[in-house]
Write an enzyme that holds these catalytic residues in place. Structure first.
Site, mmCIF file in Angstrom:
data_model
loop_
_atom_site.group_PDB
_atom_site.id
_atom_site.type_symbol
_atom_site.label_atom_id
_atom_site.label_comp_id
_atom_site.label_asym_id
_atom_site.label_seq_id
_atom_site.Cartn_x
_atom_site.Cartn_y
_atom_site.Cartn_z
ATOM 1 C CB SER A 38 -20.792 107.421 26.612
ATOM 2 O OG SER A 38 -21.501 106.231 26.858
ATOM 3 C CE LYS A 79 -19.395 103.249 25.213
ATOM 4 N NZ LYS A 79 -19.533 104.540 25.812
#
Length: 184
Positions: A38, A79
């Site tokens: 990701s 993230k």
């Protein structure tokens, strides 16, 4: 008697060392393993990083920081911070807009060039994905750099500051890829 004293000194030294290591790991720094794709191309699956736990005890997260947060009871996510409290977030034509102002994301440039079948980040407004017009107080809006394959605030919503474990920007393993990731 001297043998007993020497053994006792070694035991004390080991206990102190283990105690110090535990305090450092719990309060200051901890290793983390990148699990998944990701955050590609910035981070690769299986990269090992150092998480600084003290940074946000002193200051606040900044836009584009890479953070680690508690996503579930047994899962941490890595993230990038895109939206801060009070921000209005929108993506249009693969461009990030914060409070109506366009922002460059140079860490995505190479990936955008490789993507030939549409935008890397599909169009959306914060309200469409979270139901909020602005990022709520005490919350962050986060995205993975691999926008097409990231479970992030578009699906899990904003994250609270209480979920944040710390900031990370040091890859230490594999040794051939060791580096400090600079913020744009």
């Amino acid at each position: 008697m001297a043998k007993k004293s020497q053994t006792w000194e070694w035991i004390k030294a080991i206990v102190i060392a283990v105690g110090l290591a535990a305090v450092i790991r719990y309060f200051f720094f901890a290793p983390i393993l990148v699990d998944g794709v990701s955050m590609m191309p910035t981070l690769q699956d299986r990269d090992r990083m150092i998480v600084s736990k003290i940074g946000y005890r002193i200051g606040e997260p900044q836009r584009f920081d890479i953070i680690v947060f508690k996503a579930t009871e047994d899962k941490d996510y890595i993230k990038r911070v895109i939206g801060l409290p009070g921000d209005r977030i929108e993506y249009k034509n693969d461009v990030l807009y914060v409070n109506g102002k366009a922002y460059e994301e140079p860490y995505l440039n190479d990936y955008k060039k490789q993507t030939t079948d549409g935008p890397l980040t599909y169009d959306f407004k914060l309200e469409e994905v979270t139901g909020q017009q602005t990022v709520p107080k005490g919350q962050l809006f986060v995205l993975g750099d691999n926008r097409r394959f990231s479970k992030d605030s578009r699906t899990i919503g904003t994250i609270s500051m209480g979920q944040v474990i710390g900031k990370t920007n040091i890859v230490y393993w594999p040794l051939s890829d060791a580096r400090i990731i600079k913020k744009p």
